[in-house]
Motif scaffolding. Structure first.
Motif, PDB file in Angstrom:
ATOM      1  N   ARG A 190       0.815  -1.207   0.000  1.00 26.27           N
ATOM      2  CA  ARG A 190       0.000   0.000   0.000  1.00 26.27           C
ATOM      3  C   ARG A 190       0.861   1.274   0.000  1.00 26.27           C
ATOM      4  O   ARG A 190       0.333   2.376   0.026  1.00 26.27           O
ATOM      5  N   GLY A 191       2.178   1.104  -0.036  1.00 21.35           N
ATOM      6  CA  GLY A 191       3.068   2.263  -0.076  1.00 21.35           C
ATOM      7  C   GLY A 191       3.224   2.962   1.260  1.00 21.35           C
ATOM      8  O   GLY A 191       3.749   4.081   1.315  1.00 21.35           O
ATOM      9  N   LEU A 192       2.803   2.326   2.357  1.00 19.85           N
ATOM     10  CA  LEU A 192       2.816   2.977   3.663  1.00 19.85           C
ATOM     11  C   LEU A 192       4.187   2.933   4.318  1.00 19.85           C
ATOM     12  O   LEU A 192       4.500   3.776   5.166  1.00 19.85           O
ATOM     13  N   ILE A 193       4.976   1.932   3.983  1.00 15.80           N
ATOM     14  CA  ILE A 193       6.357   1.880   4.439  1.00 15.80           C
ATOM     15  C   ILE A 193       7.234   1.566   3.237  1.00 15.80           C
ATOM     16  O   ILE A 193       6.758   1.016   2.233  1.00 15.80           O
ATOM     17  N   ARG A 194       8.510   1.928   3.331  1.00 18.86           N
ATOM     18  CA  ARG A 194       9.440   1.684   2.233  1.00 18.86           C
ATOM     19  C   ARG A 194      10.704   1.063   2.776  1.00 18.86           C
ATOM     20  O   ARG A 194      11.205   1.475   3.828  1.00 18.86           O
ATOM     21  N   GLU A 195      11.195   0.099   2.032  1.00 18.86           N
ATOM     22  CA  GLU A 195      12.436  -0.563   2.439  1.00 18.86           C
ATOM     23  C   GLU A 195      13.604   0.107   1.737  1.00 18.86           C
ATOM     24  O   GLU A 195      13.600   0.284   0.518  1.00 18.86           O
ATOM     25  N   LYS A 196      14.614   0.496   2.507  1.00 20.85           N
ATOM     26  CA  LYS A 196      15.777   1.166   1.951  1.00 20.85           C
ATOM     27  C   LYS A 196      17.018   0.707   2.697  1.00 20.85           C
ATOM     28  O   LYS A 196      17.153   0.933   3.894  1.00 20.85           O
ATOM     29  N   GLU A 197      17.892   0.036   1.960  1.00 22.79           N
ATOM     30  CA  GLU A 197      19.159  -0.447   2.505  1.00 22.79           C
ATOM     31  C   GLU A 197      18.947  -1.270   3.768  1.00 22.79           C
ATOM     32  O   GLU A 197      19.654  -1.115   4.773  1.00 22.79           O
ATOM     33  N   GLY A 198      17.963  -2.147   3.725  1.00 27.27           N
ATOM     34  CA  GLY A 198      17.701  -3.050   4.839  1.00 27.27           C
ATOM     35  C   GLY A 198      16.894  -2.459   5.962  1.00 27.27           C
ATOM     36  O   GLY A 198      16.544  -3.171   6.920  1.00 27.27           O
ATOM     37  N   ASN A 199      16.556  -1.172   5.892  1.00 27.51           N
ATOM     38  CA  ASN A 199      15.747  -0.528   6.921  1.00 27.51           C
ATOM     39  C   ASN A 199      14.393  -0.129   6.341  1.00 27.51           C
ATOM     40  O   ASN A 199      14.214  -0.048   5.125  1.00 27.51           O
ATOM     41  N   TYR A 200      13.454   0.148   7.234  1.00 30.71           N
ATOM     42  CA  TYR A 200      12.118   0.540   6.802  1.00 30.71           C
ATOM     43  C   TYR A 200      11.869   2.010   7.137  1.00 30.71           C
ATOM     44  O   TYR A 200      12.095   2.446   8.271  1.00 30.71           O
ATOM     45  N   GLU A 201      11.421   2.748   6.126  1.00 32.17           N
ATOM     46  CA  GLU A 201      11.035   4.142   6.322  1.00 32.17           C
ATOM     47  C   GLU A 201       9.534   4.212   6.520  1.00 32.17           C
ATOM     48  O   GLU A 201       8.772   3.584   5.791  1.00 32.17           O
ATOM     49  N   ILE A 202       9.105   4.989   7.503  1.00 32.38           N
ATOM     50  CA  ILE A 202       7.687   5.057   7.887  1.00 32.38           C
ATOM     51  C   ILE A 202       7.097   6.362   7.361  1.00 32.38           C
ATOM     52  O   ILE A 202       7.632   7.444   7.636  1.00 32.38           O
ATOM     53  N   THR A 203       6.015   6.271   6.621  1.00 30.93           N
ATOM     54  CA  THR A 203       5.398   7.464   6.041  1.00 30.93           C
ATOM     55  C   THR A 203       4.451   8.141   7.030  1.00 30.93           C
ATOM     56  O   THR A 203       4.025   7.552   8.037  1.00 30.93           O
ATOM     57  N   VAL A 204       4.121   9.375   6.706  1.00 33.27           N
ATOM     58  CA  VAL A 204       3.121  10.109   7.477  1.00 33.27           C
ATOM     59  C   VAL A 204       1.800   9.339   7.504  1.00 33.27           C
ATOM     60  O   VAL A 204       1.142   9.218   8.547  1.00 33.27           O
ATOM     61  N   ALA A 205       1.399   8.787   6.355  1.00 30.80           N
ATOM     62  CA  ALA A 205       0.135   8.037   6.273  1.00 30.80           C
ATOM     63  C   ALA A 205       0.140   6.847   7.218  1.00 30.80           C
ATOM     64  O   ALA A 205      -0.872   6.556   7.871  1.00 30.80           O
ATOM     65  N   ALA A 206       1.277   6.133   7.303  1.00 29.41           N
ATOM     66  CA  ALA A 206       1.355   4.973   8.190  1.00 29.41           C
ATOM     67  C   ALA A 206       1.175   5.377   9.646  1.00 29.41           C
ATOM     68  O   ALA A 206       0.476   4.689  10.415  1.00 29.41           O
ATOM     69  N   ILE A 207       1.790   6.493  10.049  1.00 32.12           N
ATOM     70  CA  ILE A 207       1.651   6.961  11.425  1.00 32.12           C
ATOM     71  C   ILE A 207       0.209   7.372  11.708  1.00 32.12           C
ATOM     72  O   ILE A 207      -0.352   7.065  12.768  1.00 32.12           O
ATOM     73  N   LEU A 208      -0.412   8.069  10.770  1.00 32.22           N
ATOM     74  CA  LEU A 208      -1.801   8.504  10.976  1.00 32.22           C
ATOM     75  C   LEU A 208      -2.748   7.319  11.064  1.00 32.22           C
ATOM     76  O   LEU A 208      -3.704   7.330  11.844  1.00 32.22           O
ATOM     77  N   LEU A 209      -2.495   6.288  10.282  1.00 26.56           N
ATOM     78  CA  LEU A 209      -3.401   5.142  10.217  1.00 26.56           C
ATOM     79  C   LEU A 209      -3.124   4.101  11.294  1.00 26.56           C
ATOM     80  O   LEU A 209      -4.061   3.509  11.849  1.00 26.56           O
ATOM     81  N   PHE A 210      -1.855   3.868  11.599  1.00 20.25           N
ATOM     82  CA  PHE A 210      -1.507   2.751  12.480  1.00 20.25           C
ATOM     83  C   PHE A 210      -0.561   3.135  13.619  1.00 20.25           C
ATOM     84  O   PHE A 210      -0.091   2.267  14.342  1.00 20.25           O
ATOM     85  N   GLY A 211      -0.274   4.400  13.791  1.00 21.78           N
ATOM     86  CA  GLY A 211       0.644   4.818  14.844  1.00 21.78           C
ATOM     87  C   GLY A 211       0.080   4.603  16.235  1.00 21.78           C
ATOM     88  O   GLY A 211      -1.111   4.789  16.473  1.00 21.78           O
ATOM     89  N   LYS A 212       0.946   4.219  17.152  1.00 20.47           N
ATOM     90  CA  LYS A 212       0.516   4.067  18.541  1.00 20.47           C
ATOM     91  C   LYS A 212       0.097   5.414  19.132  1.00 20.47           C
ATOM     92  O   LYS A 212      -0.818   5.485  19.946  1.00 20.47           O
ATOM     93  N   GLN A 213       0.790   6.474  18.724  1.00 23.70           N
ATOM     94  CA  GLN A 213       0.490   7.817  19.205  1.00 23.70           C
ATOM     95  C   GLN A 213       0.760   8.816  18.083  1.00 23.70           C
ATOM     96  O   GLN A 213       1.805   9.466  18.045  1.00 23.70           O
ATOM     97  N   PRO A 214      -0.177   8.976  17.151  1.00 21.44           N
ATOM     98  CA  PRO A 214       0.060   9.828  15.979  1.00 21.44           C
ATOM     99  C   PRO A 214       0.467  11.255  16.317  1.00 21.44           C
ATOM    100  O   PRO A 214       1.305  11.848  15.636  1.00 21.44           O
ATOM    101  N   THR A 215      -0.112  11.831  17.379  1.00 27.36           N
ATOM    102  CA  THR A 215       0.185  13.237  17.684  1.00 27.36           C
ATOM    103  C   THR A 215       1.597  13.444  18.227  1.00 27.36           C
ATOM    104  O   THR A 215       2.054  14.581  18.329  1.00 27.36           O
ATOM    105  N   ARG A 216       2.301  12.390  18.537  1.00 32.38           N
ATOM    106  CA  ARG A 216       3.701  12.521  18.930  1.00 32.38           C
ATOM    107  C   ARG A 216       4.523  13.050  17.760  1.00 32.38           C
ATOM    108  O   ARG A 216       5.442  13.851  17.939  1.00 32.38           O
ATOM    109  N   PHE A 217       4.178  12.608  16.550  1.00 31.59           N
ATOM    110  CA  PHE A 217       4.888  13.038  15.356  1.00 31.59           C
ATOM    111  C   PHE A 217       4.147  14.157  14.620  1.00 31.59           C
ATOM    112  O   PHE A 217       4.760  14.983  13.943  1.00 31.59           O
ATOM    113  N   LEU A 218       2.809  14.161  14.738  1.00 31.78           N
ATOM    114  CA  LEU A 218       1.970  15.115  14.006  1.00 31.78           C
ATOM    115  C   LEU A 218       0.988  15.739  14.995  1.00 31.78           C
ATOM    116  O   LEU A 218      -0.145  15.269  15.147  1.00 31.78           O
ATOM    117  N   PRO A 219       1.397  16.797  15.692  1.00 32.91           N
ATOM    118  CA  PRO A 219       0.570  17.373  16.763  1.00 32.91           C
ATOM    119  C   PRO A 219      -0.830  17.802  16.318  1.00 32.91           C
ATOM    120  O   PRO A 219      -1.757  17.825  17.127  1.00 32.91           O
TER     121      PRO A 219
END
Length: 481
Positions: A190-219
């Motif tokens: 779904r494009g919500l996370i991206r794999e780069k050099e063995g690590n995963y990058e987390i998108t804004v959409a992923a945090i808004l949809l599945f974040g434990k605490q979205p407002t920690r990153f997006l007040p």
């Protein structure tokens, strides 16, 4: 079983039966290559999605011949100015006829930096379940908006997989396909996370949809509900705020919480139904206010972190205010017929959860449902050029409890004795504010003289009351007596 190496939630049955919409379309291989180019352009210019070739609209699998396969492979090169980004899968699949065959899956990405046009210069946009050719004005608006990448697709530097709630992700996987191989593959698909050099990058959409605490990153990723007693917000000694609640949850849970709260705030009125019975109805149609909440959350501009979604409830109206102007080619004037998602990844996930309507059904139905409740049409506006506001009015002044049943002995028997026209006249007058002779003629489909004759009889029977200064008063209207 699922068989796609790109999207592990896909099954043969899903491709045959899924409803076509903003993110999915199936086409017969009889489709001309030039026409298929229109769909490549439309999906790439909008939110991306999947086009499957070799399945008919009715779900019959007819497959793709080798000749048509080669033709479709070359479509972008032959008919488009710029190559859209997509991944192609050729899947061996039994045909409905029983023979062996194959289908083609085009996983098309949203193109955020340029417009995908045909070699003749035309551009298309996926709108609901159709691919529409853009006129010059729409194309200009789309070209302007494509200068910016979508904020929801940005990655958050200090966010990790540990910041995502695995229970929420599992809920989403269960909605799509419980047999999917892994959470990570679903999120990547779904494009919500991206794999780069063995690590995963987390998108804004992923945090808004599945974040434990979205407002920690997006007040600003919150919804505030304000309930006032009266029809204006007072201050000082007259301060009349009676409820102030803020939600700071992942979007699916936030919508669930918001829906429950709004349901608890809805009052009931009595309305005369077409069978002559006074029935309790909520002060607003449920679909209208729920769609107002969903739209405010899904289509807001999350790059504006100094503001948040507000729901303000007064005695006579409810207001939904969302940060950001209307997205792209959508305007206050065409909002019933035009769709463009500012946040396609968020919209797609919440569509899978059942919150988002893809065929413009949502906004159009707000209008029709408000009309069915005899309420004013919804009012969309952009009050400061960077905010979208929806106002629903409940017209409380004319929706108080009616006492006609207690005024007329044996009301139910009296109602049955009325002609269909008399029943219709009483029905509309009981539910409309200041119902005029012209209103009655239009609503009943009968001539003014015919309606006037029946109204006069109902006035003599002490059912209706006329309000006018003279027989020819142009402001004349009727109410229940």
């Amino acid at each position: 079983m699922f068989f796609s190496g790109i999207d592990p939630t896909l099954t043969v049955e899903k491709l045959q039966t899924a409803q076509e919409g903003q993110f999915f379309d199936r086409k017969s291989s009889r489709l001309a290559s030039r026409d298929f180019a229109h769909h490549l352009s439309a999906f790439a210019n909008a939110s991306g999605g999947l086009v499957v070739l070799g399945i008919e609209d009715n779900g019959e699998i007819t497959g793709v011949s080798l000749e048509k396969e080669n033709e479709f492979r070359k479509t972008a090169l032959d008919h488009l100015q710029t190559m859209p980004k997509y991944k192609l899968e050729i899947i061996d699949c039994p045909l409905t006829s029983g023979a062996s065959g194959k289908i083609m899956l085009f996983h098309i990405e949203a193109n955020v930096n340029e417009i995908i046009k045909t070699k003749s210069g035309d551009a298309y946009l996926r709108v609901g379940d159709s691919s529409r050719k853009l006129n010059s004005e729409q194309l200009s608006a789309l070209e302007y908006s494509k200068g910016l990448k979508s904020f929801e697709a940005r990655t958050i530097d200090d966010a990790t997989l540990e910041d995502l709630d695995q229970r929420l992700i599992q809920k989403y996987v269960d909605v799509l396909n419980p047999a999917a191989s892994s959470h990570l593959e679903v999120l990547k698909g779904r494009g919500l996370i991206r794999e780069k050099e063995g690590n995963y990058e987390i998108t804004v959409a992923a945090i808004l949809l599945f974040g434990k605490q979205p407002t920690r990153f997006l007040p600003g990723a919150r919804v505030r509900f304000l309930r006032y007693e009266g029809i204006v917000a007072e201050v000082g000694e007259k301060f009349n705020l009676v409820k102030d609640i803020t939600f700071e949850e992942p979007l699916d849970q936030l919508l669930i919480s918001g829906q429950r709260l709004l349901e608890s705030q809805m009052r009931e009125f009595q309305q005369l139904s077409k069978d002559g019975v006074f029935k309790k109805i909520p002060e607003y149609p449920a679909f209208a206010w729920l769609e107002g909440l969903v739209n405010a959350v899904v289509h807001r501009d999350y790059s504006i972190q100094g503001d948040y979604v507000r729901i303000t409830m007064f005695d006579d109206r409810i207001e939904f205010t969302s940060p950001g102007c209307l997205p792209n080619i959508v305007t206050v004037d065409n909002i019933q017929t035009t769709r463009f998602s500012r946040n396609p990844m968020i919209a797609r996930v919440l569509s899978d959860f059942g919150w988002v309507r893809e065929l413009n059904e949502g906004v159009k139905r707000i209008y029709t449902d408000m009309q069915s409740f005899f309420l004013d049409p919804p009012v969309f506006s952009e009050p400061n050029g960077n905010t979208v506001k929806l106002v629903l009015k409940n017209n409380i002044a004319t929706r108080s409890v009616r006492r006609i049943a207690s005024q007329i002995p044996a009301w139910s028997e009296y109602w049955k004795s009325l002609s269909p026209l008399d029943q219709a006249i009483i029905f509309y007058i009981a539910n409309l504010d200041r119902c005029t002779p012209r209103d009655l003629a239009e609503l009943t489909g009968r001539s003014r003289p015919t309606v006037s004759k029946r109204v006069q009889q109902l006035i003599e029977n002490k059912i209706l009351e006329e309000h006018s200064t003279s027989p020819q008063d142009p402001t004349k209207y009727y109410t229940l007596k």
